[in-house]
Design a protein around this motif. Structure first.
Motif, PDB file in Angstrom:
ATOM      1  N   GLN A 193      -7.707   1.619  16.283  1.00 21.62           N
ATOM      2  CA  GLN A 193      -7.227   3.016  16.460  1.00 21.62           C
ATOM      3  C   GLN A 193      -5.986   2.947  17.458  1.00 21.62           C
ATOM      4  N   LEU A 198      -5.731   6.337  13.020  1.00 17.88           N
ATOM      5  CA  LEU A 198      -6.524   4.953  12.519  1.00 17.88           C
ATOM      6  C   LEU A 198      -5.593   4.022  11.636  1.00 17.88           C
ATOM      7  N   ARG A 249     -10.038  -0.789  19.857  1.00 17.25           N
ATOM      8  CA  ARG A 249      -9.243  -0.040  20.431  1.00 17.25           C
ATOM      9  C   ARG A 249      -7.718  -0.590  20.770  1.00 17.25           C
TER      10      ARG A 249
END
Length: 271
Positions: A193, A198, A249
Motif C-alpha cells: 500500500q 495499491l 505498508r
C-alpha cells in the motif's frame, strides 16, 4: 527464483528445465550466464516481453520497483548481462549480486546464496510460443521480475535475514514449508500500500501479463494486511492466479517482521 519445499521446487522448475547453457558436471560455483550463447531470437523475445510489461506497469508496480528498473540498467534493447551490467550496479546500490544457476537447486544452496547476498537466477529464456504461458519460471521472471527490487536495502535485508532463518531449519520440512509460504506471498506475490494506491512488488506478478491486472483490480481474490501468523498457515497456489494476496505498508515493515517470523515458526513447530 523461489525456494524449494519437501515435495517440489517452489520455483516450479523441474530438473529437466530447458537450460541449453547448463554444462553437465558443472558446479554451482562455476555456473555462469554464457551471454554469448543468446541468439538473435532470444534478444527479440526479451524485447517483446520487456516492452509488453513496461507498457502496463506504471501505476501498478511499486515505485521502488520502477526506480529499480532504471537504477539497475534494465532496457528493452537487450538481455541484461549479469556480470557486466547488473552486478556492478547492484553492488553499489545494496551489495547484492545476481548468481547464475541451472534451475532447480537444493534448499541449502538456495538459502546459502541468498544469505550471502547472491540472488539465484536461471539463464534460459522462454520461446516465442511461450510468451503468455510458461510452466517453469525463466530468466525473464528471475531478472525482470525480481532484480529491480534488489535496489531497495530494506527488501534486501529481509531476504538475507529470512534466508538465515531458513538455514537454521533447512533439515526440517515443516519449517521450510512455512518459509516457502512467506517467500511466496511476499517476494513472489506481494502487494504494498503506497501513497498513490495499491501497488505490486512481487516478482511473480510483475513478470506476468495477466496477473499484473488481476492482482490489483479483480474482485475475486482477498487482499489481506500482512500478518505473519496468518501467512505462515496459508497454503499457496501454483497452477492459477492466487486466491489471496498479503499487503505490506512498507519494506521496513517487512524487514522488521523478521524477529516475529522466527518466533512464530518456533511456536508452530512445537504445537
Amino acid at each position: 527464483m523461489k525456494p524449494s519445499n519437501a515435495s517440489r521446487n517452489c520455483a516450479e522448475r523441474s530438473e529437466t528445465a530447458p537450460d541449453a547453457r547448463k554444462v553437465r558436471g558443472q558446479t554451482l560455483h562455476d555456473m555462469n550466464q554464457a551471454y554469448e550463447k543468446y541468439t538473435a531470437d532470444d534478444q527479440a523475445v526479451w524485447r517483446i516481453l520487456f516492452k509488453r510489461q513496461m507498457k502496463q506497469l506504471p501505476g501498478k508496480a511499486s515505485q521502488d520497483y520502477l526506480d529499480g528498473i532504471g537504477q539497475t540498467g534494465f532496457t528493452a534493447d537487450h538481455i541484461p548481462d549479469f556480470e557486466q551490467e547488473l552486478n556492478p550496479r547492484l553492488m553499489q546500490l545494496t551489495g547484492w549480486r545476481v548468481k547464475a544457476v541451472p534451475g532447480l537447486i537444493p534448499n541449502r544452496e538456495f538459502f546459502e546464496l541468498m544469505a550471502d547476498h547472491n540472488f539465484p537466477a536461471t539463464t534460459w529464456l522462454r520461446r516465442r510460443d511461450q510468451l503468455d504461458y510458461l510452466q517453469e519460471p525463466d530468466m525473464f521472471h528471475d531478472t525482470f521480475g525480481h532484480v529491480p527490487m534488489l535496489s531497495n536495502q530494506s527488501f534486501c535485508d529481509f531476504l538475507a535475514a529470512l534466508s538465515r532463518i531458513a538455514l537454521a531449519h533447512v533439515d526440517h520440512p515443516e519449517a521450510i514449508e512455512m518459509i516457502s509460504r512467506l517467500y511466496w506471498y511476499t517476494v513472489e506475490f506481494g502487494l504494498i500500500q503506497e501513497a498513490d494506491g495499491l501497488r505490486i512488488y512481487g516478482g511473480g506478478i510483475l513478470s506476468s501479463v495477466g496477473e499484473t491486472t488481476y492482482s490489483l483490480t479483480s474482485e475475486k481474490p482477498l487482499r489481506i494486511p500482512y500478518e505473519v501468523g496468518t501467512l505462515l498457515k496459508t497454503p499457496y497456489i501454483i497452477d492459477r492466479y492466487q486466491d489471496q494476496y498479503f499487503v505490506i505498508r512498507s519494506y521496513e515493515q517487512l524487514y522488521h517482521s523478521v524477529s516475529e517470523i522466527e518466533e512464530k515458526i518456533e511456536e508452530l513447530l512445537v504445537l
